[in-house]
Scaffold this active site. Sequence first.
Site, PDB file in Angstrom:
ATOM      1  N   ASP A   1     -98.971 -22.980 -15.988  1.00  0.00           N
ATOM      2  CA  ASP A   1     -97.808 -23.028 -16.895  1.00  0.00           C
ATOM      3  C   ASP A   1     -96.689 -22.115 -16.399  1.00  0.00           C
ATOM      4  O   ASP A   1     -95.506 -22.462 -16.506  1.00  0.00           O
ATOM      5  CB  ASP A   1     -98.202 -22.552 -18.309  1.00  0.00           C
ATOM      6  CG  ASP A   1     -99.047 -23.572 -19.036  1.00  0.00           C
ATOM      7  OD1 ASP A   1     -98.925 -24.779 -18.752  1.00  0.00           O
ATOM      8  OD2 ASP A   1     -99.834 -23.163 -19.912  1.00  0.00           O
TER       9      ASP A   1
ATOM     10  N   LYS B   1    -106.353 -21.837 -24.855  1.00  0.00           N
ATOM     11  CA  LYS B   1    -106.178 -21.257 -23.508  1.00  0.00           C
ATOM     12  C   LYS B   1    -106.828 -19.874 -23.375  1.00  0.00           C
ATOM     13  O   LYS B   1    -107.336 -19.524 -22.313  1.00  0.00           O
ATOM     14  CB  LYS B   1    -104.693 -21.178 -23.165  1.00  0.00           C
ATOM     15  CG  LYS B   1    -104.091 -22.546 -22.934  1.00  0.00           C
ATOM     16  CD  LYS B   1    -102.628 -22.492 -22.619  1.00  0.00           C
ATOM     17  CE  LYS B   1    -102.073 -23.915 -22.687  1.00  0.00           C
ATOM     18  NZ  LYS B   1    -100.652 -23.996 -22.433  1.00  0.00           N
TER      19      LYS B   1
HETATM   20  P1  NDP Z   1    -100.984 -20.824 -29.280  1.00  0.00           P
HETATM   21  O1  NDP Z   1    -101.767 -21.427 -30.380  1.00  0.00           O
HETATM   22  O2  NDP Z   1    -101.647 -19.922 -28.307  1.00  0.00           O
HETATM   23  O3  NDP Z   1     -99.744 -19.958 -29.941  1.00  0.00           O
HETATM   24  C1  NDP Z   1     -98.936 -20.525 -30.916  1.00  0.00           C
HETATM   25  C2  NDP Z   1     -97.860 -19.528 -31.340  1.00  0.00           C
HETATM   26  O4  NDP Z   1     -97.008 -20.212 -32.252  1.00  0.00           O
HETATM   27  C3  NDP Z   1     -98.354 -18.285 -32.074  1.00  0.00           C
HETATM   28  O5  NDP Z   1     -97.559 -17.177 -31.716  1.00  0.00           O
HETATM   29  C4  NDP Z   1     -98.136 -18.638 -33.553  1.00  0.00           C
HETATM   30  O6  NDP Z   1     -97.868 -17.504 -34.357  1.00  0.00           O
HETATM   31  C5  NDP Z   1     -96.879 -19.457 -33.454  1.00  0.00           C
HETATM   32  N1  NDP Z   1     -96.724 -20.443 -34.519  1.00  0.00           N
HETATM   33  C6  NDP Z   1     -97.528 -21.486 -34.799  1.00  0.00           C
HETATM   34  N2  NDP Z   1     -97.024 -22.214 -35.827  1.00  0.00           N
HETATM   35  C7  NDP Z   1     -95.863 -21.590 -36.184  1.00  0.00           C
HETATM   36  C8  NDP Z   1     -94.888 -21.850 -37.170  1.00  0.00           C
HETATM   37  N3  NDP Z   1     -94.999 -22.894 -38.016  1.00  0.00           N
HETATM   38  N4  NDP Z   1     -93.816 -21.034 -37.260  1.00  0.00           N
HETATM   39  C9  NDP Z   1     -93.683 -19.993 -36.428  1.00  0.00           C
HETATM   40  N5  NDP Z   1     -94.585 -19.677 -35.466  1.00  0.00           N
HETATM   41  C10 NDP Z   1     -95.668 -20.470 -35.351  1.00  0.00           C
HETATM   42  O7  NDP Z   1    -100.248 -22.017 -28.546  1.00  0.00           O
HETATM   43  P2  NDP Z   1     -99.829 -22.184 -27.007  1.00  0.00           P
HETATM   44  O8  NDP Z   1     -99.070 -20.976 -26.596  1.00  0.00           O
HETATM   45  O9  NDP Z   1    -100.993 -22.586 -26.193  1.00  0.00           O
HETATM   46  O10 NDP Z   1     -98.854 -23.471 -27.070  1.00  0.00           O
HETATM   47  C11 NDP Z   1     -97.672 -23.416 -27.824  1.00  0.00           C
HETATM   48  C12 NDP Z   1     -96.854 -24.692 -27.648  1.00  0.00           C
HETATM   49  O11 NDP Z   1     -96.429 -24.865 -26.295  1.00  0.00           O
HETATM   50  C13 NDP Z   1     -97.588 -25.972 -28.014  1.00  0.00           C
HETATM   51  O12 NDP Z   1     -96.722 -26.744 -28.804  1.00  0.00           O
HETATM   52  C14 NDP Z   1     -97.842 -26.652 -26.678  1.00  0.00           C
HETATM   53  O13 NDP Z   1     -97.867 -28.048 -26.807  1.00  0.00           O
HETATM   54  C15 NDP Z   1     -96.633 -26.205 -25.880  1.00  0.00           C
HETATM   55  N6  NDP Z   1     -96.844 -26.211 -24.409  1.00  0.00           N
HETATM   56  C16 NDP Z   1     -96.102 -27.042 -23.598  1.00  0.00           C
HETATM   57  C17 NDP Z   1     -96.293 -27.029 -22.218  1.00  0.00           C
HETATM   58  C18 NDP Z   1     -95.504 -27.931 -21.336  1.00  0.00           C
HETATM   59  O14 NDP Z   1     -95.916 -28.141 -20.195  1.00  0.00           O
HETATM   60  N7  NDP Z   1     -94.380 -28.424 -21.763  1.00  0.00           N
HETATM   61  C19 NDP Z   1     -97.280 -26.147 -21.574  1.00  0.00           C
HETATM   62  C20 NDP Z   1     -97.955 -25.302 -22.512  1.00  0.00           C
HETATM   63  C21 NDP Z   1     -97.765 -25.355 -23.876  1.00  0.00           C
HETATM   64  P3  NDP Z   1     -99.080 -16.567 -34.980  1.00  0.00           P
HETATM   65  O15 NDP Z   1     -99.460 -15.615 -33.879  1.00  0.00           O
HETATM   66  O16 NDP Z   1     -98.416 -15.895 -36.121  1.00  0.00           O
HETATM   67  O17 NDP Z   1    -100.177 -17.493 -35.373  1.00  0.00           O
END
Ligand code: NDP
Length: 263
Positions: free
Chosen positions: A99, A63
Site C-alpha cells: 500500500d 491488516k
Molecule cells: P482500518 O479498519 O484499519 O481503519 C479504519 C479507520 O477508519 C480507523 O481509524 C477508524 O477509526 C476509522 N473509521 C471507521 N469508520 C469511521 C467513521 N464512520 N468515521 C470516522 N472514522 C472512521 O482500515 P484500513 O486502514 O485497512 O482501510 C481503510 C480504508 O482504506 C478502507 O476503506 C479500504 O477499502 C481503503 N483502502 C484502499 C486501498 C486502495 O488501494 N485504494 C488500499 C488500502 C485500503 P477508529 O480508530 O476510531 O475505529
Amino acid sequence: MRLFSIFGDPVSHSRSPLMHNTVFKSLGIDACYTRTHLTEGSQLRDVFFAKALSGANVTVPHKEAAYAQCDEVRGIAKIIKAVNTIVLEDGKLIGYNTDADGFMSAIQSFGEIKTALILGAGGTARALSIALSRGEITPTILNRSRGRLEYFECEGFECFEWDDFTAKPYDIIINTTSAGLNDTELPIPRPLLLELLSQAKGAIDVIYGKETPFLREIKVSALPYKDGSDMLLAQGVLANHLFLNGEYPIEAIELPMKRSFDL
Ligand code: NDP
C-alpha cells in the site's frame, strides 16, 4: 493450479480478483484468485492453509491481524506493522505491505507537497504516514478516537482526535477511514472538513469505485482530487509481482492489470 484470495470484511466490493485474474490469464499462468469474507481476523492463518493458497491480499479490517500471523515480515511492513500481501514460501507465510509504495506512486500527479493531513488511524494510515515521511512530506494524523494514535505518536508524528484538533493549512487531505465505504458518513464533521478543504491544494480518498460523501465534498470544492483507483492499481501490480516471485517484469503485469479497470 495456484490459488490466491483476498481476505476482508466487507470484501464483496473488492476489484482485486478481476485485477489479478486478468493478469494471470494474459500471462498464461495457471492460477485463480477469489474473495474470502473473513469476520474473525484471528482465523486468517488457518483459513489460508485450509484453502491451500499460494498467496493472499488482506484488506479492511485485518491488516494488523495479518501482520501478527505471518512467520516473517519483510520491508516497510515491519515498520508499519500491517500486512496487505502474503506469499507462501517454503510452507511459511511471508508478509509484505504494498500500500505504501502504491500510494506514493499515485500522488506523483499532485506536484510538490510538503504537508499532509491523514484522516483515520488504521493500517492504511500507518502505511501512508511512513511512506509520506520517507518521501519528506510531514504527515499529521486526525482520528475520531484516541485508541489507535499511539503508534503514530511513537513514530514522532503529530496526532489529534476530533476534540483536540484545530484546523490549519495542509497541502493535501487524505481520507483513509472506511467512512463512506458502506455508509453515507463523512470521515470528520462537515464544518471542519470544509474549513480544511478551503486551505488545501488537493485531496484523496483511498476508497475506490464509488462516490463517497467525502469525494462529493471535494468535487464541490473544485480542488484537484483522486479516489483510490490509482493506488489500488499500483499496490496490486506490486502484490502480483510478489505472487509470481518476480518472474515477470512490472510492466508485463501493469498493462493487463490496468486494462482490467475498463472491464
Ligand atoms: P482500518 O479498519 O484499519 O481503519 C479504519 C479507520 O477508519 C480507523 O481509524 C477508524 O477509526 C476509522 N473509521 C471507521 N469508520 C469511521 C467513521 N464512520 N468515521 C470516522 N472514522 C472512521 O482500515 P484500513 O486502514 O485497512 O482501510 C481503510 C480504508 O482504506 C478502507 O476503506 C479500504 O477499502 C481503503 N483502502 C484502499 C486501498 C486502495 O488501494 N485504494 C488500499 C488500502 C485500503 P477508529 O480508530 O476510531 O475505529
